[in-house]
Enzyme design. Structure first.
Site, PDB file in Angstrom:
ATOM      1  CB  SER A   4      -0.781   1.224 -30.405  1.00 16.02           C
ATOM      2  OG  SER A   4       0.267   1.581 -30.828  1.00 16.02           O
ATOM      3  N   GLY A   5      -0.462   2.966 -27.950  1.00 17.47           N
ATOM      4  CA  GLY A   5       0.312   2.577 -26.438  1.00 17.47           C
ATOM      5  C   GLY A   5      -0.270   3.011 -25.647  1.00 17.47           C
ATOM      6  CE1 TYR A   6      -0.876  -0.705 -22.642  1.00 18.29           C
ATOM      7  CE2 TYR A   6       0.353   0.015 -21.237  1.00 18.29           C
ATOM      8  CZ  TYR A   6      -0.288  -0.778 -21.546  1.00 18.29           C
ATOM      9  OH  TYR A   6       0.004  -2.175 -21.394  1.00 18.29           O
ATOM     10  CB  CYS A  23       4.564  10.062 -15.328  1.00 21.45           C
ATOM     11  SG  CYS A  23       5.633   9.243 -15.543  1.00 21.45           S
ATOM     12  CG  ASN A  80       1.200   6.522 -14.772  1.00 23.06           C
ATOM     13  OD1 ASN A  80       0.790   6.530 -14.304  1.00 23.06           O
ATOM     14  ND2 ASN A  80       2.124   5.666 -15.452  1.00 23.06           N
TER      15      ASN A  80
END
Lengths: 351, 351, 351, 351
Positions: free
Chosen positions: A13-15, A150, A318
């Site tokens: 559910s994160g980026y 990143c 990133n």
């Protein structure tokens, strides 16, 4: 036609999870079987990834409902995967873990930078660091691949050719400042990420002590170097993007053409690395804004022969080359597919 | 009540000219007599400075119409003032020049960094460099004061206490990256400043060779240091603001408390310098966003005793402490007025 | 020299509280006695208002420690003041409340838009609505003044001259879209204000049902109008600023010169209202970006005689003219001081 | 395998040209033969489209060098194509023109909104308006297709279902405010697009008189409506994106479920239209930020039964669905290909 590879995402559910989903839903050789999120179990994935509305009817499930699959992407918070890796390995033959848990080979280095002993050091050597430009053959042969940091990735891609070709004075160290957007911090709101406070910043949030230093040291050693890395991170008013600006000092006698040669040799066959160094135009050096959504790492440099300073630059998205993009690139390698499959979006201009 | 000082501004339609006007129109001891702009002669000043609508009925005049006054601010492009300084000096007893023409005392240094010989070297020694924190007494006694470079000012205020207190190893040099907003480039539109191209950038525009290096070297020498300065400049998506992030290496045995002491001693009586170094909260280090319109320079640092690296930070508003604000501060000193007169706006939060 | 007025702020850690403090600390006739914040009691006010670092040594106190003073600004969340107003009135002779609790005179209107009965309707008639352009004489005579809604203020100042001069067809209604920055929502972080989600938005957050509709209806009635108000609010990527774009339809026979006359008559003596309507230049209509920190409301309009549509525009800084600035302006009126005292900052350009 | 379609782009150095190139270079059924730019002839296309570095070795040519091809995209400034259309038609069997020259069928309407007679009215009836949602069958049968206006497209897609289903009172008109990013203005720098002036704006640049009004009137008539359109345009601090917020008044007796039904019937089979109307979450209404690079138009609405006001919303990427994306969608239809070919990028989140 062979069956598609069944992949699942733990912590989706994160980026980074959202970017993985975007890539995997359009990948011709895989099918996304499950996506877990404890907080959003039962919701459609477009609730947290609104760009995917209409692209899938998948709903989040709890990790407790996770079923066996062919390859598992794990995107849990740092520290959470190392304790559950045996369970995950029982469910999937292949794992790509996006956290920092398995990026370092040396448990001593882990403890030094993460402030506590690694909970499962036996697994460290089973993982390969997931930067294809550094470990392509090992990734292709691996069952377990870690993701990449990143900021480490932007820094590594900027500087590794210089160490690989022995052009820098290691005694002078590497001083690198990364400029980063707000998506690096993930999708949890806090006082510091509140828009009125975060908009318009030039905010020094890690002037010293950034954990990605460990990944950079490890990578430099991998290409035969040994030096000190001085990393600083500054938040600027972007959502996506990292620009690494690294300062190194050349060995005596190094000329600009030596730098060109090193970068060209290192990267000439790399599908996702572009050398950017122009004398005219607006985009003369690497610039992350045009890389949003792309897996490219744009690399460039400048050289001051009077002082011997090399300024090595790398721009990435990133969430892509710095996370989900490299992970899918690693998956392609692991499965023997064309390395660029599903990763051909070139980025937008203007944006 | 004594008469107010009559000041005029040559080249007042640019961004620094607008800030000068904003400050001078509200300054209790001066009256603005004339403002010149060749391009906008005959227009109300609020045509180019819309924030001043309703604050003045002044109209721009041509420099050919310039009349004698008590103090002249000159804001012409770099290189233009040095050829006309005798004329300006015939019109005003005091001059504050905001260009780079009279910032350096050494014509050799000028030629090295500006790429051509200075056209009027005899005037170089008549000017005092206009950074009050460095030349307060000389400014108070001077008739001719130069402005300051914004990036040089942020860098100088970050690092000078370390050299003044002999805390850094000069052999390691100073590596400084300044992050800058778009107002630094002035008010002339170009392809590179076109909003779709300039918005969202992390753009390395001067990785090496930045001219402000000369002002930093001169200032370090002023406090007794001698080192190499490696300056890089990166444009980010702001309009105002500079954040200088300087990396230096401490002498052996230096502890964090020595750094605190140096900064406190250097700046404890400075009305426009604030030390910012907090363990909690959102604004733990200097941050330019809250300085827009303010004359403050916020200074902070971090120290890594393991590697000896000092990260010295300074945030300013480039148009204020980096240009118009320092110029008005210098004027106050030259006239014997309270140094902070007309400069008390604290900045906004949030913004 | 008479003694300064002792003012305190209840609920002073938010964004409006910060602006009040900024204005009051530099106000020549007042002294800030106390500032309360339950969450931040014991902390220096610069912890939450970093721009005020070095400007005051005040620390937040709990509201339980509030002492009597001459004038109390109350900045509690909507609904909290109405229940404690008797207590506050026992501590201070004059009160300026910034919440929505006492903006409406009619408890029926309150219940209609706020969804519940007013808890203390007897106090409604003791308060004067704090928009000086509408209630100057009453404010000057009042002990209790309410703040204003920022979106209501931008809309009201755009349209009231048209109703006051009977130029619009009330049967066609007022359709107004306000564009707003993120500071309107206050300083509490949420998923929606998380920078990666809030940056770059054009987000329709209240297409219908905006509560400030009530304040606009009340103000129109005040100048003799009666119509329907259709308000919509859209969040854009700013921190400060409101731009109200109102669409109204002219009575038959109305010409542009009639509109000019109405605006000029309404606003010619207003110290904080500027008419902005230019044929050339960049800033031809009201624009909030140059108003950050300023108490100006810039008002303009356009007229399409073919369709009879009037587009009435007003730009303000929501935290200033839309909140703290109008409150200080009201205080100046209540105390008989020059109305602009402490409110002369003109705003910045560029910014 | 049949041969790929040979397409060329006239006027390909602008932002729409760049998006066309990005789409066409990855389109499986076409090959890009030539791209013209007078200003950039001889340069690689990545000079003006930096995201395409490494994706093509194409260089710009002069329009004088244009060779016959199968389909020609023409992206010249408004007014330039109408005078050269016969020449272009001699080179290519099919033409898609992106300017405003052939969008209107009625030369009277053209002259009313563009302020001069159309130079080639005979060609107007040969063109089909290139919005697939409105003219799908005609486009499929056409040789000449016009592009669409971005603001008109956002408005049309928001409101046409309401007219098609006869739900609105035409006597009340349509009042629509579009919020737009800076890429709408093209890639030519000007004082108004200079970053310090354009960043952070809420700028009313066309409160009345916007030319796209004509395209909206034409489209409403197409679905059987007849009303007055009141369009206003406001620039906000984005690069890409349009959000149209249209206010209409329902016929008596209309309920929210009638609106739902109209939108669903109109759009249920549309591959690029998504209905967005949620009760919870951050993305409850259409939001352009997540559409950058995507061909989606997200459509939603709100309804106030008390006043009968419908707020109809549509978000698009102005360079995609508002220009290049719709043009490629039209090409797919003209050639009988799957309509979504080459247009499947879903957009990014966060961004």
């Amino acid at each position: 036609m062979v069956d598609k590879l069944r992949v699942s995402i733990v912590g989706g559910s994160g980026y980074v999870g959202g970017e993985l989903l975007r890539l995997l839903l359009d990948h011709p050789f895989v099918t996304v079987q499950q996506v877990t999120s404890e907080r959003n179990a039962g919701r459609y994935v477009h609730f947290t990834h609104p760009n995917l509305r209409g692209r899938t009817r998948l709903q989040f499930v709890s990790v407790a409902e996770l079923e066996p699959c062919d390859l598992l992407f794990v995107g849990l918070p740092h520290g959470a995967t190392m304790e559950r890796i045996d369970h995950f390995a029982s469910l999937a033959e292949r794992i790509i873990d996006l956290s920092a848990d398995f990026r370092l080979r040396d448990p001593v280095l882990y403890e030094r930078w993460y402030g506590k002993p690694h909970a499962n050091p036996a697994w460290l050597e089973r993982f390969v660091y997931g930067l294809p430009e550094l470990h392509r053959e090992e990734i292709a042969a691996a069952r377990y691949v870690s993701g990449v940091g990143c900021n480490a990735t932007a820094t590594n891609l900027a500087i590794l050719p210089l160490f690989a070709h022995n052009l820098v004075d290691p005694a002078r160290g590497v001083i690198c400042e990364v400029k980063v957007g707000s998506s690096e911090g993930g999708n949890s709101a806090s006082d510091a990420t509140h828009h009125p406070e975060r908009a318009g910043v030039m905010r020094s949030f890690a002037p010293t002590g950034h954990r990605h230093t460990a990944e950079i040291l490890q990578a430099i050693r991998r290409v035969g170097g040994e030096t000190t890395v001085h990393l600083s991170a500054t938040a600027v008013d972007n959502v996506r993007g990292v620009l690494a600006t690294a300062h190194l000092f050349a060995q005596d006698g190094v000329e600009e053409k030596d730098l060109w040669r090193a970068y060209r040799r290192s990267y000439q066959n790399e599908p996702f690395i572009r050398l950017v160094k122009e004398k005219t135009g607006i985009y003369r050096y690497p610039e992350p804004k045009i890389l949003a959504g792309s897996n490219y790492a744009d690399v460039g440099f400048d050289y001051d022969p009077d002082t011997g300073r090399i300024v090595a630059l790398c721009a990435i998205d990133n969430l892509m080359k710095g996370a989900a993009g490299s992970a899918v690139q690693a998956m392609n390698l692991m499965l023997g597919w064309e390395e660029t499959t599903g990763l051909t979006f070139p980025g937008l201009h203007p944006v």
